[in-house]
Design a protein around this motif. Structure first.
Motif, PDB file in Angstrom:
ATOM      1  N   PHE A 150      -3.474   4.150 -15.803  1.00  0.00           N
ATOM      2  CA  PHE A 150      -4.505   4.983 -16.410  1.00  0.00           C
ATOM      3  C   PHE A 150      -5.847   4.782 -15.709  1.00  0.00           C
ATOM      4  O   PHE A 150      -6.569   5.742 -15.440  1.00  0.00           O
ATOM      5  CB  PHE A 150      -4.634   4.642 -17.898  1.00  0.00           C
ATOM      6  N   LEU A 151      -6.188   3.528 -15.381  1.00  0.00           N
ATOM      7  CA  LEU A 151      -7.495   3.217 -14.811  1.00  0.00           C
ATOM      8  C   LEU A 151      -7.580   3.396 -13.296  1.00  0.00           C
ATOM      9  O   LEU A 151      -8.659   3.634 -12.760  1.00  0.00           O
ATOM     10  CB  LEU A 151      -7.894   1.789 -15.185  1.00  0.00           C
ATOM     11  N   ALA A 152      -6.462   3.237 -12.607  1.00  0.00           N
ATOM     12  CA  ALA A 152      -6.452   3.396 -11.147  1.00  0.00           C
ATOM     13  C   ALA A 152      -5.211   4.194 -10.737  1.00  0.00           C
ATOM     14  O   ALA A 152      -4.287   3.664 -10.118  1.00  0.00           O
ATOM     15  CB  ALA A 152      -6.473   2.025 -10.478  1.00  0.00           C
ATOM     16  N   PRO A 153      -5.178   5.484 -11.074  1.00  0.00           N
ATOM     17  CA  PRO A 153      -3.980   6.290 -10.822  1.00  0.00           C
ATOM     18  C   PRO A 153      -3.645   6.504  -9.348  1.00  0.00           C
ATOM     19  O   PRO A 153      -2.502   6.838  -9.026  1.00  0.00           O
ATOM     20  CB  PRO A 153      -4.295   7.618 -11.517  1.00  0.00           C
ATOM     21  N   ASP A 154      -4.600   6.298  -8.457  1.00  0.00           N
ATOM     22  CA  ASP A 154      -4.319   6.430  -7.031  1.00  0.00           C
ATOM     23  C   ASP A 154      -3.633   5.191  -6.470  1.00  0.00           C
ATOM     24  O   ASP A 154      -3.155   5.207  -5.333  1.00  0.00           O
ATOM     25  CB  ASP A 154      -5.606   6.696  -6.252  1.00  0.00           C
ATOM     26  N   VAL A 155      -3.600   4.120  -7.250  1.00  0.00           N
ATOM     27  CA  VAL A 155      -3.019   2.858  -6.795  1.00  0.00           C
ATOM     28  C   VAL A 155      -1.758   2.505  -7.584  1.00  0.00           C
ATOM     29  O   VAL A 155      -0.786   2.016  -7.017  1.00  0.00           O
ATOM     30  CB  VAL A 155      -4.058   1.717  -6.918  1.00  0.00           C
ATOM     31  N   PHE A 156      -1.770   2.748  -8.891  1.00  0.00           N
ATOM     32  CA  PHE A 156      -0.654   2.387  -9.766  1.00  0.00           C
ATOM     33  C   PHE A 156      -0.040   3.643 -10.383  1.00  0.00           C
ATOM     34  O   PHE A 156      -0.757   4.586 -10.702  1.00  0.00           O
ATOM     35  CB  PHE A 156      -1.140   1.493 -10.917  1.00  0.00           C
ATOM     36  N   ALA A 157       1.268   3.624 -10.581  1.00  0.00           N
ATOM     37  CA  ALA A 157       1.949   4.735 -11.246  1.00  0.00           C
ATOM     38  C   ALA A 157       3.176   4.196 -11.966  1.00  0.00           C
ATOM     39  O   ALA A 157       3.851   3.287 -11.478  1.00  0.00           O
ATOM     40  CB  ALA A 157       2.368   5.793 -10.240  1.00  0.00           C
ATOM     41  N   MET A 158       3.439   4.771 -13.110  1.00  0.00           N
ATOM     42  CA  MET A 158       4.650   4.408 -13.849  1.00  0.00           C
ATOM     43  C   MET A 158       5.784   5.308 -13.377  1.00  0.00           C
ATOM     44  O   MET A 158       5.614   6.508 -13.214  1.00  0.00           O
ATOM     45  CB  MET A 158       4.434   4.566 -15.351  1.00  0.00           C
ATOM     46  N   HIS A 159       6.927   4.704 -13.153  1.00  0.00           N
ATOM     47  CA  HIS A 159       8.143   5.431 -12.785  1.00  0.00           C
ATOM     48  C   HIS A 159       9.129   5.203 -13.919  1.00  0.00           C
ATOM     49  O   HIS A 159       9.674   4.112 -14.065  1.00  0.00           O
ATOM     50  CB  HIS A 159       8.686   4.902 -11.463  1.00  0.00           C
ATOM     51  N   GLY A 160       9.248   6.199 -14.777  1.00  0.00           N
ATOM     52  CA  GLY A 160      10.036   6.018 -15.987  1.00  0.00           C
ATOM     53  C   GLY A 160       9.197   5.316 -17.045  1.00  0.00           C
ATOM     54  O   GLY A 160       7.971   5.319 -16.985  1.00  0.00           O
ATOM     55  N   GLU A 175       9.322   1.972 -17.863  1.00  0.00           N
ATOM     56  CA  GLU A 175       8.978   0.564 -17.661  1.00  0.00           C
ATOM     57  C   GLU A 175       8.780   0.148 -16.217  1.00  0.00           C
ATOM     58  O   GLU A 175       8.371  -0.976 -15.972  1.00  0.00           O
ATOM     59  CB  GLU A 175      10.064  -0.314 -18.288  1.00  0.00           C
ATOM     60  N   SER A 176       9.074   0.986 -15.247  1.00  0.00           N
ATOM     61  CA  SER A 176       8.979   0.597 -13.840  1.00  0.00           C
ATOM     62  C   SER A 176       7.610   0.955 -13.274  1.00  0.00           C
ATOM     63  O   SER A 176       7.182   2.106 -13.348  1.00  0.00           O
ATOM     64  CB  SER A 176      10.055   1.302 -13.019  1.00  0.00           C
ATOM     65  N   LEU A 177       6.948  -0.029 -12.707  1.00  0.00           N
ATOM     66  CA  LEU A 177       5.631   0.185 -12.115  1.00  0.00           C
ATOM     67  C   LEU A 177       5.752   0.300 -10.605  1.00  0.00           C
ATOM     68  O   LEU A 177       6.408  -0.522  -9.956  1.00  0.00           O
ATOM     69  CB  LEU A 177       4.699  -0.985 -12.467  1.00  0.00           C
ATOM     70  N   LEU A 178       5.124   1.305 -10.048  1.00  0.00           N
ATOM     71  CA  LEU A 178       4.980   1.457  -8.605  1.00  0.00           C
ATOM     72  C   LEU A 178       3.514   1.244  -8.280  1.00  0.00           C
ATOM     73  O   LEU A 178       2.637   1.666  -9.037  1.00  0.00           O
ATOM     74  CB  LEU A 178       5.403   2.859  -8.167  1.00  0.00           C
ATOM     75  N   TYR A 179       3.227   0.592  -7.162  1.00  0.00           N
ATOM     76  CA  TYR A 179       1.830   0.370  -6.790  1.00  0.00           C
ATOM     77  C   TYR A 179       1.692   0.223  -5.285  1.00  0.00           C
ATOM     78  O   TYR A 179       2.648  -0.078  -4.585  1.00  0.00           O
ATOM     79  CB  TYR A 179       1.255  -0.851  -7.510  1.00  0.00           C
ATOM     80  N   ASN A 180       0.486   0.448  -4.804  1.00  0.00           N
ATOM     81  CA  ASN A 180       0.155   0.284  -3.395  1.00  0.00           C
ATOM     82  C   ASN A 180      -0.439  -1.110  -3.221  1.00  0.00           C
ATOM     83  O   ASN A 180      -1.574  -1.349  -3.653  1.00  0.00           O
ATOM     84  CB  ASN A 180      -0.843   1.356  -2.966  1.00  0.00           C
ATOM     85  N   PRO A 181       0.260  -2.038  -2.589  1.00  0.00           N
ATOM     86  CA  PRO A 181      -0.258  -3.394  -2.452  1.00  0.00           C
ATOM     87  C   PRO A 181      -1.486  -3.502  -1.541  1.00  0.00           C
ATOM     88  O   PRO A 181      -2.219  -4.484  -1.594  1.00  0.00           O
ATOM     89  CB  PRO A 181       0.919  -4.188  -1.890  1.00  0.00           C
ATOM     90  N   GLU A 182      -1.707  -2.479  -0.721  1.00  0.00           N
ATOM     91  CA  GLU A 182      -2.860  -2.467   0.196  1.00  0.00           C
ATOM     92  C   GLU A 182      -3.816  -1.353  -0.215  1.00  0.00           C
ATOM     93  O   GLU A 182      -4.041  -0.399   0.527  1.00  0.00           O
ATOM     94  CB  GLU A 182      -2.393  -2.273   1.640  1.00  0.00           C
TER      95      GLU A 182
END
Length: 87
Positions: free
Chosen positions: A18-28, A30-37
């Protein structure tokens, strides 16, 4: 800046997405996707996301380049400040 998310600790509250949608996203649900860099432009949003994680699953590691950017920004901000006057 580098991000590490402890996916075993993450409970899928999605505050980061919610706070950083360009970096974090929910997939389903419970699964979190994120950009580590994450890009430097995302620093403020990422810092808010890290602080908002209710289980403390996100670790933010600042690189030397990030620290130099922060130092130069503080120097510019401080350059315009006066002494505050005398009492």
């Amino acid at each position: 800046m580098r991000l590490v998310v402890d996916l075993n600790r993450c409970q899928g509250y999605a505050q980061c997405a919610f706070l950083a949608p360009d970096v974090f996203a929910m997939h389903g649900d419970e699964s979190l996707l994120y950009n580590p860099e994450a890009a430097a432009e995302q620093r403020e949003d990422v810092a808010r996301a890290v602080a908002a994680c209710p289980v403390g699953a996100i670790l933010l590691e600042l690189t030397d380049e990030d620290m130099a950017d922060i130092g130069s920004q503080e120097a510019v901000a401080g350059a315009g400040a006066g002494s505050g006057g005398s009492r």
